[in-house]
Design an enzyme around this catalytic site. Structure first.
Site, PDB file in Angstrom:
ATOM      1  N   CYS A 167       0.749  -1.248   0.000  1.00 15.68           N
ATOM      2  CA  CYS A 167       0.000   0.000   0.000  1.00 15.68           C
ATOM      3  C   CYS A 167       0.785   1.309   0.000  1.00 15.68           C
ATOM      4  O   CYS A 167       0.877   1.983  -1.030  1.00 15.68           O
ATOM      5  CB  CYS A 167      -0.951  -0.017   1.188  1.00 15.68           C
ATOM      6  SG  CYS A 167      -0.152  -0.538   2.731  1.00 15.68           S
TER       7      CYS A 167
ATOM      8  N   HIS B 172      -2.900   7.205   3.594  1.00 14.70           N
ATOM      9  CA  HIS B 172      -1.845   6.213   3.780  1.00 14.70           C
ATOM     10  C   HIS B 172      -0.438   6.720   3.479  1.00 14.70           C
ATOM     11  O   HIS B 172       0.490   5.934   3.269  1.00 14.70           O
ATOM     12  CB  HIS B 172      -2.148   4.975   2.917  1.00 14.70           C
ATOM     13  CG  HIS B 172      -2.046   3.708   3.704  1.00 14.70           C
ATOM     14  ND1 HIS B 172      -1.166   3.546   4.755  1.00 14.70           N
ATOM     15  CD2 HIS B 172      -2.706   2.524   3.608  1.00 14.70           C
ATOM     16  CE1 HIS B 172      -1.304   2.335   5.240  1.00 14.70           C
ATOM     17  NE2 HIS B 172      -2.229   1.697   4.598  1.00 14.70           N
TER      18      HIS B 172
HETATM   19 CA   LIG Z   1      -3.465  -2.712  -0.998  1.00 13.05          CA
END
Ligand SMILES: [Ca+2]
Ligand SMILES: [Ca+2]
Lengths: 464, 464
Positions: free
Chosen positions: B18, B81
């Protein structure tokens, strides 16, 4: 074919390799019933190499025999693989015409074993690697082109009669050892003869469909494209891939049995559809008879239902049962979305040592293993609709209700199957060098009869 | 989207998980350059849990910053994120608006660690599992619906202005732990919340495309659908599948990096096409600027080329290089059809023991292994165009010419890359419980400020 027809995505063979698979398709019955198996040892795949004594039983009624009786002209083009000796000859088993070979095109030295003959109808017209050239160094052979020309000629000729015909086009390619014609060799991005062969077969199938359209036969002709087993992963880059399915040819995992199945029939089968109807190649038997308006024989048990409702109307009967046999061993059964493994087996240890592996790179303890594993006490369960990779076993510990319910009804299915089962006499138990293709009919005219050695019948060795 | 647009089948992320993947996409630069990595240990994946001290560097120029300067209105909906602390707040990094959460929606107990806040612009408006309900027992949450409504509202509102906008729609779903809204829960055949979530996201994307058409914006709007990493196979049935690719999220095999990438732009991008152009998500940076008529900054090295020629005209530049980093370790490189692994790693032994496996059921000695394997002396080579499964290593022994040629030029590519490389300062080395989301802005109005514990900076532990 898919954009103009239907893709059946849950379609299975009846066996994970050639001969039993083809026997089952043409007889509408499992190999364990029709006899195209061996019981020399438990759960071993057998086929018809040229030293096999047996072949498809005369008591079996084959699809082409029924179609021919029903008014169809019939032709086999390509590999037969249901017995190469005289009683099993395709022209004795319902085909009006044949062009092709009885066995797979492995190369022999012509002395300790003969090369495989190619037949035109009753007689051989040459042998692979001899008159019918296959060059394994260059990976070039024109043989698939011959099979394509035969098909186009047959479709044109029979199409003009206005009478029904049944063509079983069975190219030896893409089976190993791979070859493609000079025009196709080097065409594939993969660069292998296998890749080129695939393009060549695709090209010929396209020409057949075009020809049907040109002859205005497309609305009266069902064309089915399928394979007799999953990809032969043992052949590595000279074979296809099975992704996402587990393992390959020779195994009872999805990668051994699930195959592409495209159905093409413009204006009859809706175009551009996929169907999740579970089917097997044995269902082609009932389907073809149903579409031809011919009755199924009533004197025996069939493993075949007509797929006509699924093909024509999209009606689904998802409770269809699929049995996964390896030789005489019932290894697994699928009904609905669940598949239950009673036995699992990868590749024997001695074969693994030789580099033969039907499950390359796979590691699943106690499931994909070098010895046969008996799971009958606690079967391995997969939801193959949602887990076609057979990656997540449903365990009594993690999903007790689903496990108990599914295994419960699958065990009943197996019990009933085994109670009713009358196994056919196994046709693939005996081998004999004397039965090899030394002197096929027609060899005299070609001056190609080889001396027949003394008969020495042995128990065939089926290691897998 | 594919039938109306283009499917780029050789598209890669910049990292197998991510945070670094998203940082690379928005900066147009590899994590090793933009700093979103850790060098606490070699070759470990790091991300931005809520005790991370760092985030995306202020020296990085982000895509939305450039677009905004170029006249675009910008909004982030969903997960950020790239750092949850004040300096990294999306509204400080080029977004006009934000609705969403800074970290992944793991559940905390609210005492030893706070639950993750959801922001509307500057301030938090609630927390997951509290005001923003997620029920992990039923697998139900309406959160994705909120994200969808925000998107539809934004498209309508900005669409009416006639001015350009950039929407980065980043749903937290389908990340584990899975949930779907009540209306979608139970809809998938698979029966998992993951399956339902996938259907829900698909439904919302469809609604966005419909809305663009309704507002007659479809000829002026490029929509790209992709994923920041391969399927998280570690989540088992609560994740997708990578077939035919090897392994999954966290790894430098194809299953970790290759992702779906659909490009939709009616009447600009030809409909119903697939492209074999190799691309990465970092290329979206240059592509979007190119299409917006905005210049690339010239003060730094980019890992980004415009895909406009491939998208609009089908022009292919197949020599594009892809680097496969795991943390600070360059594990593999692809150029043309060949991918060379310098290092390989599966999952550490201690994680395997806990049931964490990024390559379930795979066994490839010395390649998919529990310890990091250094192949720099004799790299592992795959032809990933023809062997996307990374199943058949091309060895010096079996294909010496291909091996020497491909490894020769790939090594030069690596050498040049490493010579020119100026690594960014690693942002993900330090963790501190005091930086967690105890008292985000807006917590006072909600009476939801938790007491902040004493600071205790530690070296973050990145086991993978
Ligand atoms: Ca992901
Ligand atoms: Ca076969």
């Amino acid at each position: 074919m898919v954009s103009e027809g239907m893709d059946m995505t849950s379609f299975y063979t009846a066996a994970p390799l050639c001969s039993p698979s083809r026997a089952a398709m043409l007889s509408g019955r499992l190999p364990i019933r029709n006899g195209l198996y061996s019981d020399n040892a438990f759960g071993r795949n057998a086929y018809t190499p040229q030293d096999i004594v047996g072949g498809i039983a005369s008591s079996e009624i084959l699809l082409q025999e029924l179609l021919r009786k029903g008014g169809y002209h019939t032709k086999l083009i390509g590999k037969w693989h249901l017995g190469h000796r005289a009683p099993y000859h395709p022209l004795k088993r319902g085909f009006n015409e044949w062009y092709g070979a009885p066995n797979v095109h492995f190369q022999y030295d012509g002395t300790t074993a003969p090369n495989i003959p190619v037949y035109k109808d009753q007689n051989m017209i040459g042998r692979f690697y001899e008159g019918i050239a296959i060059n394994l160094t260059t990976g070039i052979s024109e043989y698939t082109q011959h099979l394509g020309e035969e098909a186009l000629e047959y479709i044109s000729r029979r199409g003009r009669t206005g009478k029904p015909f049944f063509l079983y086009w069975n190219p030896d390619s893409t089976h190993a050892p791979s070859y493609a014609s000079a025009r196709f060799r080097g065409r594939s991005q993969r660069g292998t003869a296998y890749g080129d062969a695939l393009i060549e077969v695709d090209d010929i199938v396209g020409k057949m469909l075009d020809l049907l359209v040109n002859h205005k036969l497309e609305n009266d002709t069902l064309v089915v494209l399928t394979s007799d087993n999953g990809a032969a992963l043992v052949s590595k880059r000279e074979a296809g891939t099975n992704a996402p399915f587990l393992c390959g040819k020779q195994t009872t995992f999805e990668g051994g049995f699930r195959t592409p199945a495209f159905f093409w029939w413009p204006n009859k089968i809706p175009a551009g559809n996929a169907s999740s109807q579970v089917g097997t190649q044995m269902d082609l038997f009932a389907t073809f008879l149903d579409l031809a308006g011919l009755p199924m024989p009533r004197d025996r048990v069939y493993d075949s239902i007509s797929l006509k409702p699924a093909l024509m109307n999209g009606d689904l009967d998802l409770e269809k049962v699929v049995f996964f046999y390896r030789g005489n061993g019932l290894f697994a059964v699928r009904k609905g979305r669940f598949k239950m493994h009673l036995w699992t087996w990868r590749t024997p240890q001695e074969e693994l040592k030789r580099g033969i592996d039907y499950c390359p790179n796979i590691h699943m303890d106690g499931i994909v293993s070098a010895t046969q594993v008996n799971h009958t006490a606690e079967p391995i369960l997969f939801d193959v609709d949602n887990d076609p990779e057979e990656r997540y076993p449903i365990r009594p510990g993690n999903s007790p209700t689903i496990y108990e319910t599914a295994v419960g009804y699958l065990k009943k299915v197996v019990e009933k199957h085994q109670q009713d089962l009358v196994p056919g006499k196994p046709a693939l138990n005996y081998c004999d060098p004397a039965v090899e293709n030394w002197a096929p009919p027609g060899c005299e005219d070609l001056d190609d009869c080889l001396p027949i050695p003394a008969s020495k019948v042995v128990i065939c060795d089926w290691p897998h």
